[in-house]
Scaffold this motif. Structure first.
Motif, PDB file in Angstrom:
ATOM      1  N   VAL A 163      51.323  60.132  33.007  1.00  0.00           N
ATOM      2  CA  VAL A 163      50.900  58.815  32.535  1.00  0.00           C
ATOM      3  C   VAL A 163      51.345  58.664  31.092  1.00  0.00           C
ATOM      4  CG1 VAL A 163      48.956  57.259  32.161  1.00  0.00           C
ATOM      5  CG2 VAL A 163      48.888  58.874  34.058  1.00  0.00           C
ATOM      6  N   PRO A 164      52.104  57.618  30.759  1.00  0.00           N
ATOM      7  CA  PRO A 164      52.504  57.414  29.367  1.00  0.00           C
ATOM      8  C   PRO A 164      51.319  56.981  28.506  1.00  0.00           C
ATOM      9  CG  PRO A 164      53.178  55.551  30.712  1.00  0.00           C
ATOM     10  CD  PRO A 164      52.645  56.586  31.657  1.00  0.00           C
ATOM     11  N   VAL A 165      51.494  57.024  27.211  1.00  0.00           N
ATOM     12  CA  VAL A 165      50.408  56.692  26.294  1.00  0.00           C
ATOM     13  C   VAL A 165      49.969  55.238  26.522  1.00  0.00           C
ATOM     14  CG1 VAL A 165      51.976  56.016  24.420  1.00  0.00           C
ATOM     15  CG2 VAL A 165      49.648  56.777  23.901  1.00  0.00           C
ATOM     16  N   HIS A 166      48.658  55.030  26.630  1.00  0.00           N
ATOM     17  CA  HIS A 166      48.132  53.704  26.926  1.00  0.00           C
ATOM     18  C   HIS A 166      46.663  53.628  26.549  1.00  0.00           C
ATOM     19  CE1 HIS A 166      46.684  56.021  30.350  1.00  0.00           C
ATOM     20  NE2 HIS A 166      45.856  55.027  30.629  1.00  0.00           N
ATOM     21  N   GLN A 167      46.077  52.448  26.694  1.00  0.00           N
ATOM     22  CA  GLN A 167      44.640  52.216  26.554  1.00  0.00           C
ATOM     23  C   GLN A 167      44.111  51.677  27.882  1.00  0.00           C
ATOM     24  OE1 GLN A 167      45.520  49.506  23.262  1.00  0.00           O
ATOM     25  NE2 GLN A 167      44.152  50.692  21.941  1.00  0.00           N
ATOM     26  N   ASP A 168      42.814  51.878  28.152  1.00  0.00           N
ATOM     27  CA  ASP A 168      42.191  51.352  29.370  1.00  0.00           C
ATOM     28  C   ASP A 168      41.600  49.979  29.048  1.00  0.00           C
ATOM     29  OD1 ASP A 168      42.868  53.625  30.751  1.00  0.00           O
ATOM     30  OD2 ASP A 168      40.938  54.605  30.423  1.00  0.00           O
ATOM     31  N   LEU A 169      42.261  48.933  29.487  1.00  0.00           N
ATOM     32  CA  LEU A 169      41.894  47.581  29.079  1.00  0.00           C
ATOM     33  C   LEU A 169      41.228  46.758  30.175  1.00  0.00           C
ATOM     34  CD1 LEU A 169      45.175  46.650  27.151  1.00  0.00           C
ATOM     35  CD2 LEU A 169      43.057  47.597  26.209  1.00  0.00           C
ATOM     36  N   GLY A 170      41.384  47.149  31.451  1.00  0.00           N
ATOM     37  CA  GLY A 170      40.890  46.339  32.546  1.00  0.00           C
ATOM     38  C   GLY A 170      39.507  46.739  33.030  1.00  0.00           C
ATOM     39  N   ILE A 171      38.753  45.755  33.498  1.00  0.00           N
ATOM     40  CA  ILE A 171      37.440  45.989  34.102  1.00  0.00           C
ATOM     41  C   ILE A 171      37.408  45.297  35.464  1.00  0.00           C
ATOM     42  CG2 ILE A 171      36.241  46.247  31.897  1.00  0.00           C
ATOM     43  CD1 ILE A 171      35.243  43.355  32.227  1.00  0.00           C
ATOM     44  N   ALA A 172      36.627  45.857  36.397  1.00  0.00           N
ATOM     45  CA  ALA A 172      36.531  45.307  37.750  1.00  0.00           C
ATOM     46  C   ALA A 172      35.407  44.277  37.819  1.00  0.00           C
ATOM     47  CB  ALA A 172      36.286  46.424  38.758  1.00  0.00           C
ATOM     48  N   VAL A 173      35.750  43.058  38.211  1.00  0.00           N
ATOM     49  CA  VAL A 173      34.769  41.968  38.257  1.00  0.00           C
ATOM     50  C   VAL A 173      34.730  41.351  39.652  1.00  0.00           C
ATOM     51  CG1 VAL A 173      34.987  41.473  35.800  1.00  0.00           C
ATOM     52  CG2 VAL A 173      36.484  40.296  37.427  1.00  0.00           C
ATOM     53  N   ARG A 174      33.710  40.527  39.878  1.00  0.00           N
ATOM     54  CA  ARG A 174      33.491  39.961  41.205  1.00  0.00           C
ATOM     55  C   ARG A 174      34.454  38.830  41.527  1.00  0.00           C
ATOM     56  NH1 ARG A 174      27.362  38.815  42.500  1.00  0.00           N
ATOM     57  NH2 ARG A 174      27.391  41.057  42.034  1.00  0.00           N
ATOM     58  N   GLU A 175      34.758  37.981  40.532  1.00  0.00           N
ATOM     59  CA  GLU A 175      35.632  36.845  40.782  1.00  0.00           C
ATOM     60  C   GLU A 175      36.287  36.386  39.484  1.00  0.00           C
ATOM     61  OE1 GLU A 175      33.221  33.752  42.364  1.00  0.00           O
ATOM     62  OE2 GLU A 175      31.944  33.604  40.593  1.00  0.00           O
ATOM     63  N   LYS A 176      37.322  35.587  39.636  1.00  0.00           N
ATOM     64  CA  LYS A 176      38.040  35.086  38.469  1.00  0.00           C
ATOM     65  C   LYS A 176      37.263  33.971  37.779  1.00  0.00           C
ATOM     66  CE  LYS A 176      42.819  36.152  39.742  1.00  0.00           C
ATOM     67  NZ  LYS A 176      44.184  35.580  39.934  1.00  0.00           N
ATOM     68  N   ILE A 177      37.319  33.987  36.451  1.00  0.00           N
ATOM     69  CA  ILE A 177      36.725  32.945  35.618  1.00  0.00           C
ATOM     70  C   ILE A 177      37.798  32.470  34.647  1.00  0.00           C
ATOM     71  CG2 ILE A 177      34.977  32.419  33.874  1.00  0.00           C
ATOM     72  CD1 ILE A 177      33.716  32.866  36.536  1.00  0.00           C
ATOM     73  N   LYS A 178      37.990  31.177  34.538  1.00  0.00           N
ATOM     74  CA  LYS A 178      38.988  30.659  33.613  1.00  0.00           C
ATOM     75  C   LYS A 178      38.424  30.609  32.198  1.00  0.00           C
ATOM     76  CE  LYS A 178      41.697  27.821  36.834  1.00  0.00           C
ATOM     77  NZ  LYS A 178      42.215  26.455  37.126  1.00  0.00           N
ATOM     78  N   HIS A 179      39.059  31.352  31.311  1.00  0.00           N
ATOM     79  CA  HIS A 179      38.672  31.338  29.894  1.00  0.00           C
ATOM     80  C   HIS A 179      39.842  31.899  29.102  1.00  0.00           C
ATOM     81  CE1 HIS A 179      36.589  32.135  26.127  1.00  0.00           C
ATOM     82  NE2 HIS A 179      35.604  31.343  26.564  1.00  0.00           N
ATOM     83  N   PRO A 180      40.178  31.292  27.971  1.00  0.00           N
ATOM     84  CA  PRO A 180      41.340  31.763  27.198  1.00  0.00           C
ATOM     85  C   PRO A 180      41.200  33.177  26.657  1.00  0.00           C
ATOM     86  CG  PRO A 180      40.096  30.084  25.988  1.00  0.00           C
ATOM     87  CD  PRO A 180      39.583  30.075  27.380  1.00  0.00           C
ATOM     88  N   ALA A 181      39.970  33.684  26.552  1.00  0.00           N
ATOM     89  CA  ALA A 181      39.774  35.038  26.035  1.00  0.00           C
ATOM     90  C   ALA A 181      39.960  36.108  27.099  1.00  0.00           C
ATOM     91  CB  ALA A 181      38.375  35.172  25.416  1.00  0.00           C
ATOM     92  N   LEU A 182      40.118  35.681  28.367  1.00  0.00           N
ATOM     93  CA  LEU A 182      40.284  36.620  29.477  1.00  0.00           C
ATOM     94  C   LEU A 182      41.746  36.645  29.902  1.00  0.00           C
ATOM     95  CD1 LEU A 182      37.142  35.544  31.547  1.00  0.00           C
ATOM     96  CD2 LEU A 182      37.346  37.477  29.965  1.00  0.00           C
ATOM     97  N   THR A 183      42.344  37.837  29.892  1.00  0.00           N
ATOM     98  CA  THR A 183      43.773  37.961  30.158  1.00  0.00           C
ATOM     99  C   THR A 183      44.035  39.096  31.147  1.00  0.00           C
ATOM    100  OG1 THR A 183      44.069  39.490  28.289  1.00  0.00           O
ATOM    101  CG2 THR A 183      44.346  37.139  27.840  1.00  0.00           C
ATOM    102  N   GLY A 184      45.294  39.220  31.560  1.00  0.00           N
ATOM    103  CA  GLY A 184      45.727  40.361  32.359  1.00  0.00           C
ATOM    104  C   GLY A 184      45.088  40.465  33.724  1.00  0.00           C
ATOM    105  N   TRP A 185      44.874  39.338  34.390  1.00  0.00           N
ATOM    106  CA  TRP A 185      44.263  39.383  35.721  1.00  0.00           C
ATOM    107  C   TRP A 185      45.173  40.126  36.691  1.00  0.00           C
ATOM    108  CZ3 TRP A 185      39.381  37.893  36.557  1.00  0.00           C
ATOM    109  CH2 TRP A 185      38.783  36.998  35.664  1.00  0.00           C
ATOM    110  N   THR A 186      44.590  41.000  37.502  1.00  0.00           N
ATOM    111  CA  THR A 186      45.349  41.720  38.515  1.00  0.00           C
ATOM    112  C   THR A 186      44.415  42.144  39.637  1.00  0.00           C
ATOM    113  OG1 THR A 186      46.911  43.546  38.880  1.00  0.00           O
ATOM    114  CG2 THR A 186      45.023  43.990  37.457  1.00  0.00           C
TER     115      THR A 186
END
Length: 242
Positions: A106-129
């Motif tokens: 695994v190359p150098v990285h940070q853990d940025l994602g969290i598992a959520v129930r559903e998508k919410i539209k907000h400009p502060a939320l990024t990187g949906w996958t």
């Protein structure tokens, strides 16, 4: 990149239950000795082979009652509890398995994602996958700073078993792009994190980390638990929270 020297190899040096959370806040990680007795090992040896895995492991283990029970044991352990908020809940658990026959880096990285129930539209939320049926999003850094991962080692992880290499205190720099991450790694150097069987490594999600392929003949199986505040911002809801 700075080479790993004996003074930047971490093991169970921080196994002090009287330690305050300052150590974790300052360095972004710490390592404990074994948390439980020998009875837990055989139980996990019976469970782990039954899990459906991809090339490196399994996600969504919080769907299993044994995993929820283990998360609660870990959260309340005298060596772990001082570093978690009293309100913290277990929101995710991944199994990572590395061996000579199932090897990866695994190359150098940070853990940025969290598992959520559903998508919410907000400009502060990024990187949906989406991964293994779960929706992941990257929340603001301020929320990531409140989270702690606890990596419970089913097997001993020595220097030949592909241990994590971390960039000490890099979580304080916030979110870094790939160029800034590499520059910070080269400036600070890396610490190799060896962990005993049954021990744990605590780390902040924004800590820069990587791992090499295993060069030995053993297995390195890790249950990677994530603990976080029970309430998410912007109307988000955890996929799992126990």
């Amino acid at each position: 990149m700075k080479s790993a020297k004996p003074d930047n190899i971490a093991c169970s040096a921080f196994d002090n239950i009287g330690m305050t959370a300052n150590k974790l806040d300052d360095d972004g990680f710490l390592i404990t000795g074994p948390l439980f007795g020998h009875e837990l090992g055989p139980r996990l040896e019976n469970i782990i082979p039954q899990l459906k895995q991809d090339s490196i492991g399994s996600r969504n283990l919080m769907e299993h009652s044994w995993c929820v029970d283990l998360a609660k044991l870990i959260r309340g352990h005298q060596r772990i509890a001082p570093f978690l908020s009293a309100a913290a809940v277990a929101v995710q658990c991944n199994l990572f398995e590395k061996s000579k026959n199932q090897n990866w880096l695994v190359p150098v990285h940070q853990d940025l994602g969290i598992a959520v129930r559903e998508k919410i539209k907000h400009p502060a939320l990024t990187g949906w996958t989406e991964k293994e049926g779960s929706i992941f999003v990257q929340p603001p850094d301020s929320f990531l700073h409140e989270m702690v991962a606890v990596r419970f080692h089913i097997d001993e992880c020595g220097l030949d078993d592909g241990p994590l290499r971390v960039v000490r205190a890099s979580h304080k720099a916030g979110r870094l792009d790939s160029h800034a991450a590499l520059a910070e790694r080269d400036r600070v150097g890396e610490t190799l994190c060896a962990v005993e069987r049954g021990g744990a490594m605590l780390m902040k999600p924004l800590l820069l980390h990587a791992s090499s392929k295993a060069s030995g003949h053993s297995r390195r199986r890790v249950l990677h638990f994530v603990f976080a505040p029970p309430v998410l911002p912007f109307g988000l809801q955890w996929r799992h929270a126990f």
